[in-house]
Design a protein around this motif. Structure first.
Motif, PDB file in Angstrom:
ATOM      1  N   ARG A 195     -48.812 122.970  44.935  1.00 46.70           N
ATOM      2  CA  ARG A 195     -50.073 122.742  45.636  1.00 46.70           C
ATOM      3  C   ARG A 195     -50.673 121.398  45.251  1.00 46.70           C
ATOM      4  O   ARG A 195     -51.107 120.617  46.114  1.00 46.70           O
ATOM      5  CB  ARG A 195     -51.058 123.860  45.301  1.00 46.70           C
ATOM      6  CG  ARG A 195     -52.416 123.752  45.999  1.00 46.70           C
ATOM      7  CD  ARG A 195     -53.457 124.584  45.274  1.00 46.70           C
ATOM      8  NE  ARG A 195     -53.744 124.045  43.952  1.00 46.70           N
ATOM      9  CZ  ARG A 195     -54.388 124.716  42.997  1.00 46.70           C
ATOM     10  NH1 ARG A 195     -54.788 125.962  43.208  1.00 46.70           N
ATOM     11  NH2 ARG A 195     -54.617 124.155  41.815  1.00 46.70           N
ATOM     12  N   SER A 198     -48.654 118.560  46.681  1.00 44.85           N
ATOM     13  CA  SER A 198     -48.751 118.422  48.134  1.00 44.85           C
ATOM     14  C   SER A 198     -49.868 117.469  48.557  1.00 44.85           C
ATOM     15  O   SER A 198     -49.814 116.896  49.651  1.00 44.85           O
ATOM     16  CB  SER A 198     -48.969 119.792  48.792  1.00 44.85           C
ATOM     17  OG  SER A 198     -50.279 120.281  48.547  1.00 44.85           O
ATOM     18  N   LYS A 199     -50.860 117.274  47.694  1.00 42.97           N
ATOM     19  CA  LYS A 199     -51.952 116.352  48.009  1.00 42.97           C
ATOM     20  C   LYS A 199     -51.497 114.893  47.912  1.00 42.97           C
ATOM     21  O   LYS A 199     -52.174 113.995  48.427  1.00 42.97           O
ATOM     22  CB  LYS A 199     -53.123 116.579  47.053  1.00 42.97           C
ATOM     23  CG  LYS A 199     -53.719 117.974  47.097  1.00 42.97           C
ATOM     24  CD  LYS A 199     -54.796 118.121  46.017  1.00 42.97           C
ATOM     25  CE  LYS A 199     -55.300 119.541  45.903  1.00 42.97           C
ATOM     26  NZ  LYS A 199     -56.288 119.693  44.812  1.00 42.97           N
ATOM     27  N   ALA A 202     -46.672 115.321  50.278  1.00 44.50           N
ATOM     28  CA  ALA A 202     -46.508 116.547  51.069  1.00 44.50           C
ATOM     29  C   ALA A 202     -45.061 116.753  51.484  1.00 44.50           C
ATOM     30  O   ALA A 202     -44.563 117.892  51.508  1.00 44.50           O
ATOM     31  CB  ALA A 202     -47.408 116.494  52.294  1.00 44.50           C
ATOM     32  N   ASP A 203     -44.354 115.675  51.820  1.00 40.36           N
ATOM     33  CA  ASP A 203     -42.966 115.814  52.276  1.00 40.36           C
ATOM     34  C   ASP A 203     -42.075 116.391  51.185  1.00 40.36           C
ATOM     35  O   ASP A 203     -41.161 117.172  51.483  1.00 40.36           O
ATOM     36  CB  ASP A 203     -42.423 114.459  52.727  1.00 40.36           C
ATOM     37  CG  ASP A 203     -43.010 114.007  54.054  1.00 40.36           C
ATOM     38  OD1 ASP A 203     -43.597 114.859  54.764  1.00 40.36           O
ATOM     39  OD2 ASP A 203     -42.886 112.813  54.380  1.00 40.36           O
ATOM     40  N   ARG A 206     -42.681 120.088  51.118  1.00 45.00           N
ATOM     41  CA  ARG A 206     -42.024 120.722  52.272  1.00 45.00           C
ATOM     42  C   ARG A 206     -40.533 120.876  52.015  1.00 45.00           C
ATOM     43  O   ARG A 206     -39.933 121.909  52.350  1.00 45.00           O
ATOM     44  CB  ARG A 206     -42.269 119.894  53.531  1.00 45.00           C
ATOM     45  CG  ARG A 206     -43.710 119.918  54.025  1.00 45.00           C
ATOM     46  CD  ARG A 206     -43.827 119.274  55.403  1.00 45.00           C
ATOM     47  NE  ARG A 206     -45.229 119.203  55.824  1.00 45.00           N
ATOM     48  CZ  ARG A 206     -45.993 118.125  55.701  1.00 45.00           C
ATOM     49  NH1 ARG A 206     -45.490 117.007  55.178  1.00 45.00           N
ATOM     50  NH2 ARG A 206     -47.252 118.136  56.096  1.00 45.00           N
ATOM     51  N   SER A 225     -48.407 126.001  49.873  1.00 45.42           N
ATOM     52  CA  SER A 225     -48.602 125.483  51.229  1.00 45.42           C
ATOM     53  C   SER A 225     -50.063 125.246  51.590  1.00 45.42           C
ATOM     54  O   SER A 225     -50.348 124.809  52.704  1.00 45.42           O
ATOM     55  CB  SER A 225     -47.998 126.457  52.259  1.00 45.42           C
ATOM     56  OG  SER A 225     -46.656 126.743  51.973  1.00 45.42           O
ATOM     57  N   TYR A 227     -52.399 123.110  51.246  1.00 51.08           N
ATOM     58  CA  TYR A 227     -52.903 121.845  51.796  1.00 51.08           C
ATOM     59  C   TYR A 227     -51.919 121.160  52.734  1.00 51.08           C
ATOM     60  O   TYR A 227     -52.120 120.002  53.108  1.00 51.08           O
ATOM     61  CB  TYR A 227     -53.279 120.896  50.652  1.00 51.08           C
ATOM     62  CG  TYR A 227     -54.390 121.436  49.777  1.00 51.08           C
ATOM     63  CD1 TYR A 227     -55.666 121.645  50.296  1.00 51.08           C
ATOM     64  CD2 TYR A 227     -54.153 121.783  48.454  1.00 51.08           C
ATOM     65  CE1 TYR A 227     -56.680 122.174  49.502  1.00 51.08           C
ATOM     66  CE2 TYR A 227     -55.160 122.297  47.652  1.00 51.08           C
ATOM     67  CZ  TYR A 227     -56.422 122.500  48.185  1.00 51.08           C
ATOM     68  OH  TYR A 227     -57.429 123.014  47.393  1.00 51.08           O
ATOM     69  N   LEU A 228     -50.859 121.873  53.105  1.00 53.77           N
ATOM     70  CA  LEU A 228     -49.903 121.301  54.057  1.00 53.77           C
ATOM     71  C   LEU A 228     -50.395 121.536  55.461  1.00 53.77           C
ATOM     72  O   LEU A 228     -50.835 122.615  55.812  1.00 53.77           O
ATOM     73  CB  LEU A 228     -48.524 121.939  53.869  1.00 53.77           C
ATOM     74  CG  LEU A 228     -47.831 121.682  52.523  1.00 53.77           C
ATOM     75  CD1 LEU A 228     -46.512 122.421  52.466  1.00 53.77           C
ATOM     76  CD2 LEU A 228     -47.619 120.179  52.296  1.00 53.77           C
TER      77      LEU A 228
END
Length: 229
Positions: A195, A198-199, A202-203, A206, A225, A227-228
């Motif tokens: 998490r 991801s900020k 993000a890729d 993923r 997920s 913040y995606l």
């Protein structure tokens, strides 16, 4: 300002700030059987900030070690806070003491405070990941979890340099090894690490979820997920 020279003196300075009934509430909340004074975290922050500024590093190390060994909840928090500082030189003794505490971890609150102190030492010297890697295969769940919590700053870098990027990938490899671990706190730590990453990338998160998400528990996958887009 009164400065403590011993753990007993430090606890005596904290105890007058105890709130009625709070110690019993803390025991019920944390569910870890140890002594609780009932002192709020902001009070411990304020007092240890003063102690950290006034005491020498040698004095802080001695006091932190003694406070940890009291096994009093607030004492252990204070021990960690005494060593939470970005710039400490030399810091080998600080790192060694934090590592000595890891096998004692038995709940998230104390563990997280100690890991925050450790995060500063990791970022000061990434070669310490060699020691942390040993925690990832420990039979002690809290040690395994600590490997992710203590490395969280790596997930929060906007522009990691080559060494930091390599370290980030190394920790993601540990996280990939954890996805089959059914322990709630391990799954939570994996989700938490992803998490935060991801900020900033993000890729990469993923890609991790594409490879390993199916093995993660649903709540951990949801956390990762959050913040995606």
């Amino acid at each position: 300002m009164t400065l403590p020279g011993t753990a007993e003196e430090a606890l005596a300075l904290l105890e007058p700030h105890a709130e009625p009934g709070k110690a019993e509430e803390m025991l019920a909340y944390h569910k870890v059987p140890r002594r609780y004074l009932g002192v709020a975290n902001p009070v411990i922050n304020d007092m240890t900030t003063e102690w950290r500024r006034a005491l020498t590093l040698e004095q802080r190390l001695s006091l932190a070690e003694a406070l940890w060994d009291t096994d009093v909840h607030e004492g252990r928090l204070a021990a960690a806070k005494l060593l939470t500082q970005a710039r400490i030189r030399p810091d080998a003794a600080v790192w060694a003491l934090i590592c000595r505490w890891v096998p004692d971890f038995d709940g998230w609150a104390v563990a997280d405070h100690a890991c925050i102190a450790g995060q500063k030492r990791i970022m000061a010297d990434l070669t310490r990941l060699d020691e942390v890697e040993g925690w990832t295969v420990s039979d002690h769940m809290w040690s395994r979890r600590a490997a992710l919590v203590i490395t969280l700053p790596l997930a929060k870098l906007n522009h990691p340099d080559a060494a930091q990027a390599a370290a980030r990938e190394r920790v993601l490899g540990w996280a990939a090894g954890y996805v089959a671990d059914r322990e709630w706190f391990i799954q939570k730590a994996v989700g938490w690490w992803l998490r935060d990453l991801s900020k900033h990338d993000a890729d990469r998160v993923r890609a991790f979820l594409a490879d390993h998400g199916a093995q993660m528990k649903g709540f951990a996958r949801k956390e990762a997920s959050k913040y995606l887009a």
